[in-house]
Design a protein around this motif. Structure first.
Motif, PDB file in Angstrom:
ATOM      1  N   SER A  62      30.120  40.355  51.717  1.00 28.50           N
ATOM      2  CA  SER A  62      29.731  39.646  50.496  1.00 28.50           C
ATOM      3  C   SER A  62      29.105  38.300  50.846  1.00 28.50           C
ATOM      4  O   SER A  62      28.187  37.842  50.168  1.00 28.50           O
ATOM      5  CB  SER A  62      30.942  39.462  49.596  1.00 28.50           C
ATOM      6  N   SER A 117      37.236  30.355  46.888  1.00 27.20           N
ATOM      7  CA  SER A 117      36.937  30.006  48.277  1.00 27.20           C
ATOM      8  C   SER A 117      35.806  28.984  48.331  1.00 27.20           C
ATOM      9  O   SER A 117      35.778  28.126  49.207  1.00 27.20           O
ATOM     10  CB  SER A 117      36.554  31.259  49.070  1.00 27.20           C
ATOM     11  N   GLN A 118      34.889  29.070  47.373  1.00 26.28           N
ATOM     12  CA  GLN A 118      33.796  28.100  47.330  1.00 26.28           C
ATOM     13  C   GLN A 118      34.322  26.718  46.953  1.00 26.28           C
ATOM     14  O   GLN A 118      33.827  25.704  47.414  1.00 26.28           O
ATOM     15  CB  GLN A 118      32.743  28.545  46.314  1.00 26.28           C
ATOM     16  N   GLN A 146      29.305  35.863  42.473  1.00 23.48           N
ATOM     17  CA  GLN A 146      30.303  34.850  42.134  1.00 23.48           C
ATOM     18  C   GLN A 146      30.132  33.616  43.013  1.00 23.48           C
ATOM     19  O   GLN A 146      30.208  32.478  42.543  1.00 23.48           O
ATOM     20  CB  GLN A 146      31.709  35.416  42.294  1.00 23.48           C
ATOM     21  N   ARG A 147      29.911  33.858  44.296  1.00 21.92           N
ATOM     22  CA  ARG A 147      29.673  32.743  45.214  1.00 21.92           C
ATOM     23  C   ARG A 147      28.445  31.960  44.794  1.00 21.92           C
ATOM     24  O   ARG A 147      28.468  30.736  44.667  1.00 21.92           O
ATOM     25  CB  ARG A 147      29.433  33.264  46.635  1.00 21.92           C
ATOM     26  N   SER A 163      26.980  31.758  42.041  1.00 25.92           N
ATOM     27  CA  SER A 163      27.088  31.052  40.760  1.00 25.92           C
ATOM     28  C   SER A 163      27.771  29.706  40.954  1.00 25.92           C
ATOM     29  O   SER A 163      27.457  28.734  40.271  1.00 25.92           O
ATOM     30  CB  SER A 163      27.859  31.895  39.755  1.00 25.92           C
ATOM     31  N   GLN A 164      28.693  29.648  41.914  1.00 24.12           N
ATOM     32  CA  GLN A 164      29.356  28.378  42.199  1.00 24.12           C
ATOM     33  C   GLN A 164      28.394  27.383  42.827  1.00 24.12           C
ATOM     34  O   GLN A 164      28.480  26.184  42.603  1.00 24.12           O
ATOM     35  CB  GLN A 164      30.543  28.611  43.143  1.00 24.12           C
ATOM     36  N   THR A 165      27.479  27.895  43.624  1.00 24.46           N
ATOM     37  CA  THR A 165      26.479  27.034  44.261  1.00 24.46           C
ATOM     38  C   THR A 165      25.446  26.565  43.251  1.00 24.46           C
ATOM     39  O   THR A 165      24.770  25.561  43.467  1.00 24.46           O
ATOM     40  CB  THR A 165      25.755  27.801  45.389  1.00 24.46           C
ATOM     41  N   GLN A 169      33.287  39.298  30.543  1.00 24.33           N
ATOM     42  CA  GLN A 169      32.866  39.061  31.912  1.00 24.33           C
ATOM     43  C   GLN A 169      33.640  37.911  32.514  1.00 24.33           C
ATOM     44  O   GLN A 169      33.833  37.842  33.706  1.00 24.33           O
ATOM     45  CB  GLN A 169      31.367  38.776  31.971  1.00 24.33           C
ATOM     46  N   ARG A 208      39.412  39.894  43.199  1.00 20.19           N
ATOM     47  CA  ARG A 208      38.670  39.549  44.408  1.00 20.19           C
ATOM     48  C   ARG A 208      37.455  38.678  44.085  1.00 20.19           C
ATOM     49  O   ARG A 208      37.081  37.786  44.859  1.00 20.19           O
ATOM     50  CB  ARG A 208      38.237  40.815  45.137  1.00 20.19           C
ATOM     51  N   GLU A 209      36.834  38.941  42.940  1.00 19.57           N
ATOM     52  CA  GLU A 209      35.714  38.092  42.527  1.00 19.57           C
ATOM     53  C   GLU A 209      36.206  36.669  42.295  1.00 19.57           C
ATOM     54  O   GLU A 209      35.530  35.702  42.629  1.00 19.57           O
ATOM     55  CB  GLU A 209      35.082  38.670  41.257  1.00 19.57           C
ATOM     56  N   LEU A 242      25.529  33.163  35.771  1.00 19.38           N
ATOM     57  CA  LEU A 242      26.127  34.421  35.348  1.00 19.38           C
ATOM     58  C   LEU A 242      26.343  34.392  33.838  1.00 19.38           C
ATOM     59  O   LEU A 242      27.156  33.627  33.328  1.00 19.38           O
ATOM     60  CB  LEU A 242      27.467  34.619  36.068  1.00 19.38           C
ATOM     61  N   ARG A 259      28.518  41.991  43.617  1.00 17.77           N
ATOM     62  CA  ARG A 259      29.033  41.160  42.532  1.00 17.77           C
ATOM     63  C   ARG A 259      29.869  40.004  43.075  1.00 17.77           C
ATOM     64  O   ARG A 259      29.864  38.905  42.524  1.00 17.77           O
ATOM     65  CB  ARG A 259      29.861  42.020  41.580  1.00 17.77           C
ATOM     66  N   GLU A 260      30.576  40.254  44.159  1.00 17.68           N
ATOM     67  CA  GLU A 260      31.335  39.169  44.793  1.00 17.68           C
ATOM     68  C   GLU A 260      30.378  38.087  45.290  1.00 17.68           C
ATOM     69  O   GLU A 260      30.658  36.886  45.175  1.00 17.68           O
ATOM     70  CB  GLU A 260      32.179  39.719  45.942  1.00 17.68           C
ATOM     71  N   GLN A 275      36.518  34.848  45.535  1.00 17.75           N
ATOM     72  CA  GLN A 275      35.239  34.351  46.044  1.00 17.75           C
ATOM     73  C   GLN A 275      34.923  32.987  45.438  1.00 17.75           C
ATOM     74  O   GLN A 275      34.476  32.076  46.138  1.00 17.75           O
ATOM     75  CB  GLN A 275      34.122  35.339  45.714  1.00 17.75           C
ATOM     76  N   ARG A 276      35.166  32.876  44.140  1.00 23.38           N
ATOM     77  CA  ARG A 276      34.958  31.583  43.484  1.00 23.38           C
ATOM     78  C   ARG A 276      35.840  30.513  44.107  1.00 23.38           C
ATOM     79  O   ARG A 276      35.376  29.435  44.473  1.00 23.38           O
ATOM     80  CB  ARG A 276      35.319  31.694  42.002  1.00 23.38           C
TER      81      ARG A 276
END
Lengths: 221, 221
Positions: free
Chosen positions: B6, A52-53, B49-50, B52-54, A3, A45-46, B59, B45-46, A49-50
DNA sequence: AGCGCATTTATTGTATACAATATAGTTGAC
DNA sequence: GTCAACTATATTGTATACAATAAATGCGCT
């Protein structure tokens, strides 16, 4: 099968950005990167997203992902926040640090000096990070520690280049000594202020930062 | 058709978590949530990911996404960091705040009082957030502002419930007054300390936080 | 009956296929 | 010759299909 593929991809891209493989504002083509990394677009793409945070890339709808290098102003802003976080860590740590942790700090500091004497920039860099990380941990505030680590990581490439400044290393060692003594004496305010100055100076040296940015650029070949 | 799908999903889930729709540690089934939100698993799922960063979800590889509510200790840690960030904002703001912004602050504060007089908790809540956000902005440090906003958002549901504490609102207003006066007089240290105490008190009241957590739980029907 | 192992089932991880939109290239009119 | 509009192409956004793994269930054995 893992994962953490998207996580690994994110770290991979992060490293590429830190290494200056991309132009600031450059668009990261999904198909191109996917091919290069031998993955499909989905986990890539996932990873976007990370990232971008974290603020390393900007996601523009229907346009794609763009690398976002902080300019000198934003960098100094980040160092200012870093100095506050580190100072808080230090202030809290001074009130509760264990003798064992103090010993670890001394050891890490010694490693710093050894690295300087041996002229090993990378070794110094690592030992220095460890020195600071011990302080984060000793704050006793796990959330604060995480936030400090996050920013430390984000600022890593910029600190790295800045270390080359003439005389900075010895000055840095002197600052470490002040911090260590204040922590040992449980003088929280002194320790906090020392750390704050120690970190803030990196953000204050505008010229150095600009130079650093330029070096990153030229490195891109 | 919108790339922000997303992002919208992430905000949606965020709200559900804040509203206490999920148990702490509950697994978020992808198929189930996808069906509920009428989207496919890909953007969902995207969103994970966001989140999870917050830090709102964890995950676990091959296991899925689990909601992660902070316990009382982590909450107090977060409030401690928040108080430091806000105090820094205030200290910087005191040195450069414009008369116009001071006027806006007065206005926001007045809205707070009006909301209290009218017994409108939500209105107070919004006006109070605005009050603090003006200070973030006036720090002049964009990065610091972003970080403060991020934490403010993360702590929102916990502040919200805590406002119900008896006498807290009037006490809060008194603290606002101190902050305003110090800012107007450009007494940065006084202002910073006032904000720090104003925020930190929310994290210090352990009983209230535990109560808050329990209320969230019971609300889940 | 309880425990352990095998098989089945469900769920996540990844890739591919399709849809929608933005960009670039080309053609035509002024 | 330049600009504009249309078409073609490329790229992102979303859904579905397939693969791999973990959870669950049932069977047999002790």
């Amino acid at each position: 099968m893992d994962q953490r593929l998207s996580e690994r991809i994110a770290e991979n891209i992060e490293e590429m950005i830190f290494d200056g493989d991309f132009e600031d504002g450059e668009r990261l083509s999904e198909v191109q990167l996917a091919e290069k990394l031998n993955v499909s677009r989905t986990p890539l793409r996932e990873a976007f997203q990370r990232l971008s945070q974290t603020g390393l890339v900007e996601l523009v709808p229907r346009r794609g992902a763009f690398v976002r290098e902080p300019g000198p102003i934003e960098l100094s802003e980040m160092f200012e926040v870093m100095s506050v976080l580190e100072a808080t860590c230090c202030e809290l740590a001074a009130q509760r640090i264990s003798d064992e942790a103090l010993g670890e700090l001394e050891e890490a500091n010694q490693r710093c000096q050894e690295a300087i004497d041996a002229g090993q920039a990378d070794a110094y860099y690592l030992a220095n990070e460890r020195f600071h990380q011990i302080i984060y941990r000793q704050s006793g505030n796990g959330f604060l520690e995480k936030e400090a680590l996050r920013l430390q990581k984000r600022l890593r490439p910029f600190r790295r280049i800045q270390l080359r400044l003439r005389g900075r290393l010895q000055q840095s060692m002197a600052e470490h000594r002040v911090i260590l003594d204040a922590l040992g004496a449980a003088e929280s305010q002194t320790a906090a202020q020392a750390v704050k100055d120690h970190v803030a100076i990196q953000g204050d040296t505008f010229h150095a930062l600009l130079l650093a940015l330029r070096e990153k650029k030229s490195k891109r070949a």
